[in-house]
Design an enzyme around this catalytic site. Structure first.
Site, PDB file in Angstrom:
ATOM      1  N   ARG A 106       0.829  -1.212   0.000  1.00 32.41           N
ATOM      2  CA  ARG A 106       0.000   0.000   0.000  1.00 32.41           C
ATOM      3  C   ARG A 106       0.856   1.252   0.000  1.00 32.41           C
ATOM      4  NH1 ARG A 106      -1.195   1.061   5.927  1.00 32.41           N
ATOM      5  NH2 ARG A 106       0.010  -0.489   7.041  1.00 32.41           N
TER       6      ARG A 106
ATOM      7  N   ASP B 270      11.389  -7.728   7.109  1.00 31.80           N
ATOM      8  CA  ASP B 270      11.030  -6.798   6.047  1.00 31.80           C
ATOM      9  C   ASP B 270      10.748  -5.398   6.580  1.00 31.80           C
ATOM     10  OD1 ASP B 270       8.630  -8.407   6.999  1.00 31.80           O
ATOM     11  OD2 ASP B 270       7.615  -6.747   6.013  1.00 31.80           O
TER      12      ASP B 270
END
Length: 509
Positions: free
Chosen positions: A103, A269
């Site tokens: 996003r 991540d």
């Protein structure tokens, strides 16, 4: 203003200068070109004047409707070529496979006005779905976006390595989470948003050409000294890179632990290759000091508890080391580079705690293991934990006590006064041994009065959801100078209300 069905380039009073050889130059294996998805009735809630000035963005442009549209993704900044990048990673200790910017859409890399060779990546978080959204809607809600904007800038003001936040825009468009909320977009900025997971992605797929391309890009752009690796790194620039990342990560973690910051979701991540705090989700600044505190209610096993953070960073470095190992080639060199983390963290944390205690810095080349302050710091943290003493208020009062030589207000924080007195005596004996009085000025510059506590964030979120962004801007102003007194807002430096304990923060946003 209602957006059209797709963003389009429009004239702007600000003409960005984009970097020509940024991350996007690596090619299609690393990213997907795409357009942001517009949001209706976008408006600018706030921005960072400090960051805008650093990026050379005119204040008049930021006040325009064009800025609100472009910083939401409804219209494109002139010259922007948006994309989302692909990466993989470990989440809660488990390999999650391919992830990516689900996003977040990169607008490009701005040239730094003072040094055209340097740049700042601009990324819109919440700008719509990408190929990496994994069935998500690509949106962010106002609640989490306010928290990310405020904390990014607050951490910068505290001197903690972090991504920055240029702007926060909002839209009445509905976003469906645990309940229906409204949408928002944060424009975040950093010299680079490359993560450990970018390297893990190509290593896991045995794409060694792309792995080497990425590593070479990072070395040449951000760690040029690693190109001529020294003997400590066995002559390998890739081992030197791993060592440098380990040391930057250690520096960041030392700052987190010293200020009482819980990240909440330290997946591999979510680790920056530049050692920047990134991805502000279920974070929290400690109220009562508790090494076992879990700020993310999704973390049912306590993997990311406050006291576990230094070890988790070390674990994540092993993930990065495993990814880089094919380039390094020697297991011993890989492990040695990672192991640089431990002593660097210890040294950085010790230095920060000495400052918080008003102690002189250790002399260069001193034997850290023989530092008499180490035991005093350890005893203090045990004492604070045993009584869950408010972490920020303790340090504020200790700083004030150093200036006044009266420790009564500090003692009032403890139920066990005798335990406090024993520690105070050990602190005073340490000062005598060092032949120095506590440096009250240093302490007041090292111990913030104001941090972004959960209840403060919750208060401005509720006001903004009701249409009033003024409390948000006021809190932003106070957090920009967290060591100052701000008498008009002294209550924000006080104890959290009882209801603060019931605030629940999760990964959903």
């Amino acid at each position: 203003m209602h957006a059209s069905s797709s963003p389009s380039a429009v004239p702007s009073a600000w003409q960005p200068s984009w970097h020509s050889n940024g991350f996007a130059s690596l090619g299609p294996a690393f990213l997907t070109r795409l357009q942001p998805t517009p949001l209706p009735q976008a408006q600018l809630l706030t921005h960072s004047p400090d960051l805008a000035a650093q990026l050379g963005i005119p204040a008049a442009w930021l006040a325009s409707d064009a800025a609100a549209q472009m910083l939401t993704g409804n219209q494109l900044l002139p010259g922007s070529q948006p994309y989302a990048s692909v990466y993989s990673g470990h989440q809660f200790g488990v390999w999650a496979g391919q992830l990516g910017d689900g996003r977040a859409i990169m607008l490009g890399e701005l040239q730094d006005g003072s040094d055209p060779a340097q740049g700042w990546e601009l990324q819109l978080k919440g700008a719509g779905p990408t190929p990496y959204s994994r069935r998500g809607d690509g949106r962010a809600v106002l609640r989490s976006s306010i928290r990310e904007f405020l904390c990014s800038e607050a951490m910068h003001a505290l001197g903690i390595p972090t991504t920055r936040a240029l702007s926060l825009t909002s839209s009445p468009a509905p976003v469906y989470r645990e309940e229906v909320e409204t949408a928002a977009v944060v424009c975040r900025a950093a010299p680079s948003l490359i993560r450990f997971g970018h390297f893990e992605h190509f290593a896991a797929r045995d794409q060694q050409a792309e792995l080497r391309q990425l590593a070479d890009y990072v070395i040449d752009r951000y760690y040029p000294d690693c190109r001529n690796a020294g003997t400590q790194s066995r002559g390998s620039p890739y081992a030197a890179l791993l060592r440098a990342v380990a040391e930057r990560t250690a520096e960041m973690l030392a700052h987190w632990q010293a200020v009482g910051f819980c990240h909440g979701v330290m997946n591999s991540d979510n680790m920056s290759i530049l050692g920047l705090t990134i991805d502000y989700g279920p974070f929290q600044f400690l109220d009562g000091f508790n090494p076992g505190h879990i700020c993310n209610h999704s973390d049912t096993q306590g993997r990311y508890a406050f006291g576990q953070q230094p070890q988790i960073a070390y674990w994540n470095l092993f993930c990065l080391g495993q990814a880089l190992h094919p380039l390094i080639g020697e297991e011993d060199a890989t492990v040695a580079a990672i192991e640089a983390y431990r002593p660097h963290f210890s040294q950085a944390f010790a230095a920060l705690m000495r400052r918080k205690l008003g102690l002189p810095a250790l002399a260069a080349n001193s034997d850290e293991s023989a530092d008499p302050a180490t035991a005093v710091v350890g005893q203090l943290l045990q004492l604070l934990a045993s009584e869950r003493v408010d972490y920020t208020i303790f340090w504020t009062r200790l700083s004030e006590a150093a200036a006044s030589a009266s420790y009564d207000a500090v003692q009032d924080l403890f139920v066990d006064h005798s335990a406090w007195q024993r520690w105070l005596l050990s602190y005073q004996e340490l000062l005598q041994r060092l032949g120095a009085a506590p440096d009250a000025d240093l302490m007041q510059k090292s111990n913030p009065r104001f941090v972004l506590r959960n209840h403060l964030g919750e208060q401005v979120i509720r006001a903004a959801q009701a249409g009033d962004a003024q409390p948000l801007r006021q809190l932003q102003t106070v957090l920009a100078t967290p060591y100052d007194a701000h008498p008009a807002h002294s209550d924000w430096a006080g104890f959290p209300p009882d209801w603060a304990a019931s605030i629940s923060i999760s990964c959903s946003s």
